[in-house]
Design an enzyme around this catalytic site. Sequence first.
Site, PDB file in Angstrom:
ATOM      1  N   GLY A   1       0.807  -1.253   0.099  1.00 36.80           N
ATOM      2  CA  GLY A   1      -0.046  -0.094   0.094  1.00 36.80           C
ATOM      3  C   GLY A   1       1.060   1.340   0.109  1.00 36.80           C
TER       4      GLY A   1
ATOM      5  N   CYS B   1       5.290  -6.037   1.807  1.00 37.02           N
ATOM      6  CA  CYS B   1       5.630  -4.617   1.817  1.00 37.02           C
ATOM      7  C   CYS B   1       4.780  -4.030   2.974  1.00 37.02           C
ATOM      8  CB  CYS B   1       5.129  -4.112   0.403  1.00 37.02           C
ATOM      9  SG  CYS B   1       5.979  -2.531   0.220  1.00 37.02           S
ATOM     10  N   TYR B   2       3.586  -3.121   2.805  1.00 36.07           N
ATOM     11  CA  TYR B   2       3.020  -2.523   3.714  1.00 36.07           C
ATOM     12  C   TYR B   2       2.214  -3.479   4.605  1.00 36.07           C
ATOM     13  CZ  TYR B   2      -0.558   0.323   5.907  1.00 36.07           C
ATOM     14  OH  TYR B   2      -1.306   1.168   6.636  1.00 36.07           O
TER      15      TYR B   2
ATOM     16  N   HIS C   1       8.729  -7.581  -2.514  1.00 38.60           N
ATOM     17  CA  HIS C   1       7.269  -8.102  -3.276  1.00 38.60           C
ATOM     18  C   HIS C   1       7.520  -9.321  -4.184  1.00 38.60           C
ATOM     19  CE1 HIS C   1       4.936  -4.558  -3.098  1.00 38.60           C
ATOM     20  NE2 HIS C   1       6.137  -3.962  -2.932  1.00 38.60           N
TER      21      HIS C   1
ATOM     22  N   GLU D   1       5.665 -11.216  -5.552  1.00 39.88           N
ATOM     23  CA  GLU D   1       4.602 -11.420  -6.654  1.00 39.88           C
ATOM     24  C   GLU D   1       5.014 -11.150  -7.887  1.00 39.88           C
ATOM     25  OE1 GLU D   1       3.268  -7.367  -4.762  1.00 39.88           O
ATOM     26  OE2 GLU D   1       4.358  -9.465  -4.273  1.00 39.88           O
TER      27      GLU D   1
ATOM     28  N   SER E   1     -21.191 -11.874 -28.045  1.00 40.70           N
ATOM     29  CA  SER E   1     -20.558 -10.759 -28.772  1.00 40.70           C
ATOM     30  C   SER E   1     -19.456 -11.357 -29.825  1.00 40.70           C
ATOM     31  CB  SER E   1     -19.804  -9.912 -27.553  1.00 40.70           C
ATOM     32  OG  SER E   1     -18.673 -10.738 -27.102  1.00 40.70           O
TER      33      SER E   1
ATOM     34  N   ASP F   1     -14.807 -14.198 -24.000  1.00 42.02           N
ATOM     35  CA  ASP F   1     -15.512 -14.275 -22.760  1.00 42.02           C
ATOM     36  C   ASP F   1     -17.031 -14.621 -22.905  1.00 42.02           C
ATOM     37  OD1 ASP F   1     -13.010 -13.030 -21.965  1.00 42.02           O
ATOM     38  OD2 ASP F   1     -13.890 -11.105 -21.989  1.00 42.02           O
TER      39      ASP F   1
ATOM     40  N   ALA G   1     -18.184 -16.465 -25.483  1.00 41.41           N
ATOM     41  CA  ALA G   1     -18.135 -17.738 -26.189  1.00 41.41           C
ATOM     42  C   ALA G   1     -17.735 -18.899 -24.792  1.00 41.41           C
ATOM     43  CB  ALA G   1     -17.041 -17.772 -27.180  1.00 41.41           C
TER      44      ALA G   1
ATOM     45  N   LYS H   1      -8.484 -13.170 -17.498  1.00 41.84           N
ATOM     46  CA  LYS H   1      -8.896 -13.545 -18.789  1.00 41.84           C
ATOM     47  C   LYS H   1      -7.995 -14.969 -19.414  1.00 41.84           C
ATOM     48  CE  LYS H   1     -10.004 -11.041 -22.064  1.00 41.84           C
ATOM     49  NZ  LYS H   1     -11.226 -11.245 -22.621  1.00 41.84           N
TER      50      LYS H   1
END
Length: 526
Positions: free
Chosen positions: A71, A98-99, A185, A187, A239, A243, A245, A382
């Site tokens: 943060g 971190c934070y 971090h 990640e 559409s 997504d 589909a 996604k």
Amino acid sequence: MSETRSGHRIPDTGFPEPTPSVLVLDFGAQYAQLIARRVRDAHVHSEIVSREITPEQVRSRNPIGLILSGGPASVYAEDAYRMDPAILEMGLPVLGICYGHQLLADLAGGTVSNTGSAEYGNTSLIVTADSVLLKDLPGEQNVWMSHQDQVTEPPDGFVAVATSDGAAVAAMEDRDRALYGVQFHPEVAHTPRGEEILKRFLYDVCDAAPTWTSLSIIETQVEAIREQVGEGRVVCGLSGGVDSAVAAALVHKAVGDRLTCIFVDHGLLRAGEAEQVEETFRSHFEVDFVHVKAEDRFLELLAGVTDPEAKRKIIGETFIRVFEEAASSVGDAAYLVQGTLYPDVIESGSASAATIKTHHNVGGLPDDMRFELVEPLRDLFKDEVRAIGEELGLPEEIVWRQPFPGPGLAVRVIGEVTRERLELLRAADLVVTEEMRRAGLYREIWQAFAVLPAVRTVGVQGDLRTYAYPVVVRAVTSEDAMTADWARLPYELLARISSRIINEVPGINRVAYDISSKPPATIEWE
């Protein structure tokens, strides 16, 4: 109570066992979504929640562990983001990053200070004691730091297990209470062994199993759809993108011929897309397919509208009205399938995220909609959707089609949407797509497209003055659209795109390239 391999005990709640999940408490970090993604990369379900979550709300979700994100604030600031300290007494494994590391130390009675020794970027981490998270990793390794404050004194019960030049306590552990903190971090890709550190926490501390897979998601969602829909009829707003589909394929697997796919051609699609969608879905799906041509209706409602939020809301509501009308001709459908993704929900505003822009399929829906929504992808990113699409056997041209906004080209025409501007944008956008494919970059780039601002610029063509539209080319790299960087396309490719657009699209005399990242910009211009 159950016991994990690391020896700590997880409280039993008496509730049925949901998908084992790790909650990511968001303290305003730009990396909160990335943390959740990395947990899922380890095949463990994760969910981002507000820092204001209560112990009762945590208990109701029955998580196997908690991660406190980074943060922007200082834990000792008057307006610092906090959490209910009672959550730390629930017996759940906790990892502060971190934070989150500093907050964990502060809440547990340690000392956090601004020593004037900040660290940003690559930093050398020195392991100083036996560690659960750093076990079998090098005694000195590169990590990514981004902090001004640091933990200078760990709380009682914690052992400092690593240090760096700017962080006296770069990692700390209280194994008895399963509380862990790291100043760096893990990640981000810039921490080369970060994935292994997160897996230590997930597998060895939380006792998680790698069960969050495409197959498990499919099985879970098919069961959930059947439970929600029962014997009812369902319509899907198709559409043509990956997504909707994948959402349609999941629902079809669950309810069979009680699904009708409705494709609304709103006149805001890319060149040739309407024809491709109909051909693809009629040949690959054994479902009812209804093609509604509604271009005139949408453009009439959009006439004179320039505000992007107004555009989205008009398109969202009109979609629903068209669905309702089309659904009445195929039976009494009470359910509407949408391909809403997790980033859509986050960007449209939640308890842990401000509203960035309203997605037409989230915040743009009318209040009096008569359908009950079926959103089997609402909890997914996604890349998870693409993996499910491949598992379901969808064709490559659908699974790997680049993301396209629900409001279509309406949010890529900046200003009023007119037929003239749509035709210019379609032609320019087609050039971008063709050249990206020709360069072999279409699947490597998250999105590459054209934007048409509703302004005109002076140019010269054939010794004559022109006063025509500019086009802005936008290409970005990303993993999940939550953050994105502008793509460093080869100059030769940009030159071909510019030359072709100016020479092949009458009415355009200038091409620019957008070199903004997200944040601070968004991927789409509106």
